[in-house]
Design an enzyme around this catalytic site. Structure first.
Site, PDB file in Angstrom:
ATOM      1  N   ASP A   1     -44.675  32.186   9.139  1.00  0.00           N
ATOM      2  CA  ASP A   1     -45.651  31.258   9.711  1.00  0.00           C
ATOM      3  C   ASP A   1     -45.035  30.585  10.944  1.00  0.00           C
ATOM      4  O   ASP A   1     -45.052  29.354  11.079  1.00  0.00           O
ATOM      5  CB  ASP A   1     -46.107  30.227   8.672  1.00  0.00           C
ATOM      6  CG  ASP A   1     -47.260  29.369   9.191  1.00  0.00           C
ATOM      7  OD1 ASP A   1     -47.833  29.709  10.248  1.00  0.00           O
ATOM      8  OD2 ASP A   1     -47.578  28.345   8.540  1.00  0.00           O
TER       9      ASP A   1
ATOM     10  N   ASN B   1     -44.122  19.724   3.264  1.00  0.00           N
ATOM     11  CA  ASN B   1     -44.946  20.138   2.117  1.00  0.00           C
ATOM     12  C   ASN B   1     -44.394  21.370   1.416  1.00  0.00           C
ATOM     13  O   ASN B   1     -44.522  21.509   0.212  1.00  0.00           O
ATOM     14  CB  ASN B   1     -46.376  20.427   2.589  1.00  0.00           C
ATOM     15  CG  ASN B   1     -47.252  20.914   1.453  1.00  0.00           C
ATOM     16  OD1 ASN B   1     -47.498  20.185   0.492  1.00  0.00           O
ATOM     17  ND2 ASN B   1     -47.695  22.162   1.527  1.00  0.00           N
TER      18      ASN B   1
ATOM     19  N   GLN C   1     -44.570  30.479   1.652  1.00  0.00           N
ATOM     20  CA  GLN C   1     -44.422  29.029   1.868  1.00  0.00           C
ATOM     21  C   GLN C   1     -44.686  28.252   0.565  1.00  0.00           C
ATOM     22  O   GLN C   1     -45.690  27.539   0.446  1.00  0.00           O
ATOM     23  CB  GLN C   1     -45.382  28.565   2.968  1.00  0.00           C
ATOM     24  CG  GLN C   1     -45.060  29.158   4.338  1.00  0.00           C
ATOM     25  CD  GLN C   1     -46.176  28.918   5.334  1.00  0.00           C
ATOM     26  OE1 GLN C   1     -47.233  29.547   5.255  1.00  0.00           O
ATOM     27  NE2 GLN C   1     -45.964  28.013   6.272  1.00  0.00           N
TER      28      GLN C   1
ATOM     29  N   ASP D   1     -44.975  25.457  -2.146  1.00  0.00           N
ATOM     30  CA  ASP D   1     -45.047  23.989  -2.078  1.00  0.00           C
ATOM     31  C   ASP D   1     -43.895  23.364  -2.863  1.00  0.00           C
ATOM     32  O   ASP D   1     -43.623  23.766  -4.004  1.00  0.00           O
ATOM     33  CB  ASP D   1     -46.363  23.490  -2.689  1.00  0.00           C
ATOM     34  CG  ASP D   1     -47.482  23.451  -1.668  1.00  0.00           C
ATOM     35  OD1 ASP D   1     -47.673  24.455  -0.956  1.00  0.00           O
ATOM     36  OD2 ASP D   1     -48.162  22.407  -1.597  1.00  0.00           O
TER      37      ASP D   1
ATOM     38  N   ARG E   1     -43.218  14.831  14.292  1.00  0.00           N
ATOM     39  CA  ARG E   1     -44.621  15.192  14.065  1.00  0.00           C
ATOM     40  C   ARG E   1     -44.628  15.740  12.646  1.00  0.00           C
ATOM     41  O   ARG E   1     -43.865  16.656  12.317  1.00  0.00           O
ATOM     42  CB  ARG E   1     -45.055  16.242  15.088  1.00  0.00           C
ATOM     43  CG  ARG E   1     -46.446  16.838  14.836  1.00  0.00           C
ATOM     44  CD  ARG E   1     -46.360  18.093  14.001  1.00  0.00           C
ATOM     45  NE  ARG E   1     -47.653  18.755  13.870  1.00  0.00           N
ATOM     46  CZ  ARG E   1     -47.877  19.806  13.098  1.00  0.00           C
ATOM     47  NH1 ARG E   1     -46.908  20.319  12.382  1.00  0.00           N
ATOM     48  NH2 ARG E   1     -49.059  20.342  13.043  1.00  0.00           N
TER      49      ARG E   1
ATOM     50  N   ASP F   1     -46.004  17.629   9.596  1.00  0.00           N
ATOM     51  CA  ASP F   1     -46.889  18.739   9.251  1.00  0.00           C
ATOM     52  C   ASP F   1     -47.634  18.463   7.938  1.00  0.00           C
ATOM     53  O   ASP F   1     -47.013  18.050   6.948  1.00  0.00           O
ATOM     54  CB  ASP F   1     -45.993  19.985   9.089  1.00  0.00           C
ATOM     55  CG  ASP F   1     -46.770  21.263   8.951  1.00  0.00           C
ATOM     56  OD1 ASP F   1     -47.403  21.670   9.933  1.00  0.00           O
ATOM     57  OD2 ASP F   1     -46.732  21.865   7.859  1.00  0.00           O
TER      58      ASP F   1
ATOM     59  N   LEU G   1     -48.553  16.408   0.226  1.00  0.00           N
ATOM     60  CA  LEU G   1     -47.297  16.470  -0.528  1.00  0.00           C
ATOM     61  C   LEU G   1     -47.488  16.458  -2.046  1.00  0.00           C
ATOM     62  O   LEU G   1     -46.893  17.243  -2.762  1.00  0.00           O
ATOM     63  CB  LEU G   1     -46.364  15.319  -0.122  1.00  0.00           C
ATOM     64  CG  LEU G   1     -45.949  15.262   1.357  1.00  0.00           C
ATOM     65  CD1 LEU G   1     -44.802  14.281   1.537  1.00  0.00           C
ATOM     66  CD2 LEU G   1     -45.566  16.627   1.907  1.00  0.00           C
TER      67      LEU G   1
ATOM     68  N   GLU H   1     -49.929  16.642  -5.546  1.00  0.00           N
ATOM     69  CA  GLU H   1     -51.190  17.145  -6.076  1.00  0.00           C
ATOM     70  C   GLU H   1     -51.551  16.365  -7.331  1.00  0.00           C
ATOM     71  O   GLU H   1     -50.670  15.845  -8.012  1.00  0.00           O
ATOM     72  CB  GLU H   1     -51.079  18.627  -6.459  1.00  0.00           C
ATOM     73  CG  GLU H   1     -50.905  19.573  -5.285  1.00  0.00           C
ATOM     74  CD  GLU H   1     -49.459  19.653  -4.798  1.00  0.00           C
ATOM     75  OE1 GLU H   1     -48.549  19.528  -5.633  1.00  0.00           O
ATOM     76  OE2 GLU H   1     -49.251  19.818  -3.576  1.00  0.00           O
TER      77      GLU H   1
ATOM     78  N   GLU I   1     -50.028  14.915  11.330  1.00  0.00           N
ATOM     79  CA  GLU I   1     -51.058  15.946  11.383  1.00  0.00           C
ATOM     80  C   GLU I   1     -52.094  15.549  10.345  1.00  0.00           C
ATOM     81  O   GLU I   1     -51.786  15.488   9.149  1.00  0.00           O
ATOM     82  CB  GLU I   1     -50.510  17.345  11.062  1.00  0.00           C
ATOM     83  CG  GLU I   1     -51.584  18.373  11.305  1.00  0.00           C
ATOM     84  CD  GLU I   1     -51.338  19.761  10.712  1.00  0.00           C
ATOM     85  OE1 GLU I   1     -52.055  20.677  11.081  1.00  0.00           O
ATOM     86  OE2 GLU I   1     -50.444  19.902   9.854  1.00  0.00           O
TER      87      GLU I   1
ATOM     88  N   HIS J   1     -50.853  24.564  19.043  1.00  0.00           N
ATOM     89  CA  HIS J   1     -50.456  25.905  18.624  1.00  0.00           C
ATOM     90  C   HIS J   1     -51.371  26.474  17.545  1.00  0.00           C
ATOM     91  O   HIS J   1     -51.193  27.615  17.141  1.00  0.00           O
ATOM     92  CB  HIS J   1     -49.011  25.850  18.111  1.00  0.00           C
ATOM     93  CG  HIS J   1     -48.888  25.027  16.873  1.00  0.00           C
ATOM     94  ND1 HIS J   1     -48.907  23.641  16.888  1.00  0.00           N
ATOM     95  CD2 HIS J   1     -48.787  25.371  15.572  1.00  0.00           C
ATOM     96  CE1 HIS J   1     -48.816  23.194  15.654  1.00  0.00           C
ATOM     97  NE2 HIS J   1     -48.735  24.219  14.834  1.00  0.00           N
TER      98      HIS J   1
HETATM   99  C1  NOJ Z   1     -49.946  23.006  10.167  1.00  0.00           C
HETATM  100  C2  NOJ Z   1     -49.283  23.708  11.297  1.00  0.00           C
HETATM  101  O1  NOJ Z   1     -49.728  23.138  12.509  1.00  0.00           O
HETATM  102  C3  NOJ Z   1     -49.652  25.169  11.160  1.00  0.00           C
HETATM  103  O2  NOJ Z   1     -49.255  25.888  12.292  1.00  0.00           O
HETATM  104  C4  NOJ Z   1     -49.046  25.701   9.896  1.00  0.00           C
HETATM  105  O3  NOJ Z   1     -49.485  27.029   9.692  1.00  0.00           O
HETATM  106  C5  NOJ Z   1     -49.433  24.861   8.686  1.00  0.00           C
HETATM  107  N1  NOJ Z   1     -49.376  23.460   8.929  1.00  0.00           N
HETATM  108  C6  NOJ Z   1     -48.507  25.137   7.535  1.00  0.00           C
HETATM  109  O4  NOJ Z   1     -47.253  24.578   7.791  1.00  0.00           O
END
Ligand code: NOJ
Ligand code: CA
Length: 553
Positions: free
Chosen positions: A109, A151, A218, A220, A248, A250, A255, A257, A290, A356
């Site tokens: 990712d 996360n 990925q 959690d 920043r 993410d 975090l 659940e 975010e 992005h």
């Molecule tokens: C948000 C990020 O901006 C994105 O690019 C990513 O795929 C997801 N979070 C998972 O980390």
């Protein structure tokens, strides 16, 4: 020298002078806006950018290190390459960078799958290169913000390797495990089609499934385990200790659940407060959330001083293109309304028109320069800290080759010159350039007074050193014409009326105002405005915008 030769010489000598004069005086007769601040503006900016409130007056730049500049000829942008381009950012008027993740990663990712939180991805350099970047940035008064991906880790992180190999090891409980592909206390165990067809993946060694909100690579982290909380907060201290200016964060709302909810539940809010307390141990640090577009930014601020310093306003940042498609400002009013009515004192909106994660601003603008220009003006004139996404200042096009997923369209290499390699790298870049890079590059656009880059320079220069744009009060004016947006920005020393059009045709409108100072001259763009009693009348040319100075001259 004969007469005809003399005439030719005069022509050769005078042509550039005439051309220069045409550049200096545009068709309305006014000189074009300057592209660099005056020493007074810069001195005022330096003052505003000093101290704990610096981030409210800063202009941020999101940079994809992998695609910015390659220093060692392997086709991959790196930290030394980014360091070598800091002067470009400084000259553009950038005060802080946010770097997409730069830690080791198997890149399922694009680095949002971190395999080690405390080292640097060897593709990008090493810790010495990172320290050199931070030092070079700070020397230029540019702050450095990192991406904090809390996360989830990469499935190749040592913690997950241990956790997935046995149910009794040190890290056994660091992730979210279940005997079935669901769990009653993980109510959000659904999936997002972008990231696969299930949020649970089976691991034979444990005979169990692990939970992942994103790609299976990925997993959690389990924040109900105090060791995870302690370790992640310690990681934050590690980077702050190295001198980074903030983060920043993410998908920070995800975090914890629970059976009934997984976004910004009380346990997550509590963690964010702990995170803020860690930042507050260091002077002048800031973090931006975010946000979930459905929740909006307000819940991420807490009291205004105990959670995030800034939160992204995606309702504007990701949906502005629709307002132009429909020639209707209503959605923009509703994205900006909560900034005025719902934010606690101390909260700072974070505004953007690209990132992005979405298609290039140029595509959202339907390849119309005026739409991108109006959109970025709104981002810069509302009460917010603006974030520029690398390459948008050139109106870089979407790429068409994907290495990870379709979001790679907005992650192509930065074109610096018109030459075939665009001075990004001496090698073939890791992903091809977007089309049109022979025109949309820094060198070509710098020489063009009508380019997007020149426009960004003018806009950033116009704002520079004026506290009103970062922190001035904002009020939105309701108009009787939905194709226009009007707002007022105000501090004790100065006030402005901003009017933006979403239509290609000339438009006029009337709105009700009280206590508005007298309308003075247009200081940006082109248009007319007057007040008669409580009626404000505004008029804009097609595709236009105007900023009027308010108050006695
Ligand atoms: C948000 C990020 O901006 C994105 O690019 C990513 O795929 C997801 N979070 C998972 O980390
Ligand atoms: Ca490289």
């Amino acid at each position: 020298m004969g007469l005809s030769q003399l005439a030719r010489l005069v022509k050769v000598l005078t042509l550039p002078v005439i051309a220069l004069a045409m550049i200096l005086v545009n068709c309305s007769g006014a000189p074009p806006p300057p592209t660099h601040p005056t020493p007074e503006q810069q001195a005022s900016a330096d003052q505003l950018l000093t101290g704990p409130d610096w981030y409210r007056h800063a202009v941020f730049y999101e940079v994809n290190t992998r695609s910015f500049s390659d220093s060692n000829g392997d086709g991959i942008g790196d930290l030394a390459g980014l360091t070598s381009r800091l002067d470009y950012l400084k000259d553009l008027g950038i005060d802080a960078i946010w770097m997409m993740p730069i830690m080791p990663t198997p890149f399922f990712d694009s680095g949002y799958d971190i395999a080690d939180y405390r080292t640097i991805n060897p593709d990008y350099g090493d810790m010495a290169a990172f320290d050199a970047l931070v030092a070079a940035a700070h020397q230029r008064k540019i702050r450095v913000m990192m991406d904090l991906v809390l996360n989830h880790t990469s499935s190749e992180h040592a913690w997950f390797k241990d956790s997935s190999s046995s149910a009794t090891g040190t890290y056994a409980d660091w992730y979210v495990w279940s005997d079935t592909p669901s769990r009653a206390d993980v109510g959000c165990g659904t999936y997002s089609p972008q990231f696969g067809d299930s949020a649970w993946t089976f691991v034979p060694a444990r005979n169990q499934y692990y939970f992942h909100r994103f790609y299976p690579q990925q997993p959690d982290l389990n924040y109900r385990n105090p060791a995870v909380v302690a370790e992640t907060l310690d990681t934050v201290k590690f980077w702050l200790g190295k001198g980074v200016d903030g983060f920043r964060c993410d998908v920070i709302g995800l975090l914890f659940e629970s059976a009934t909810g997984c976004d910004m539940i009380p346990e997550t809010v509590d963690y964010i407060k702990q995170l803020r307390a860690v930042l507050d141990q260091f002077p002048d640090r800031a973090m931006v959330a975010e946000t979930d577009i459905g929740l909006g930014p307000a819940p991420y601020f807490g009291s205004g001083t105990d959670m995030f310093h800034m939160a992204f306003n995606f309702h504007y940042g990701y949906l502005w293109g629709l307002a132009f498609l429909g020639q209707n400002a209503t959605n923009v009013y509703s994205a900006l309304g909560p900034v005025v009515t719902d934010y606690p004192p101390g909260a700072q909106d974070a505004s953007l028109i690209g990132s992005h994660d979405v298609a290039r601003a140029w595509s959202h603008a339907s390849q119309l320069a005026w739409r991108q220009q109006r959109a970025v003006e709104i981002s810069m004139f509302t009460k917010a800290t603006p974030f520029v996404y690398y390459g948008d200042e050139l109106s870089v096009r979407d790429g068409t080759t994907f290495v990870v997923d379709s979001r790679d369209s907005a992650r192509t290499p930065m074109p610096w010159t018109p030459s075939p390699g665009h001075d990004f790298s001496t090698a073939t870049p890791w992903i091809p350039f977007s089309d049109g890079a022979d025109q949309t590059n820094v060198q070509t656009e710098d020489a063009d007074p009508s380019s997007m880059l020149t426009f960004y320079r003018q806009l950033l220069t116009f704002r520079r050193g004026h506290a009103v744009w970062g922190t001035g009060d904002m009020s939105l004016i309701t108009l009787d014409n939905p194709t226009l947006l009007a707002l007022v920005r105000q501090v004790a020393q100065e006030a402005y009326l901003v009017v933006e059009s979403f239509s290609e045709d000339p438009q006029q409108a009337t709105g009700q105002v009280t206590n508005l100072p007298a309308v003075g001259p247009v200081v940006w763009g082109n248009g007319q405005a007057s007040i008669d009693g409580t009626n404000l009348h505004v008029q804009l040319p097609g595709a236009g915008s105007a900023v009027f100075k308010l108050g006695a001259p």
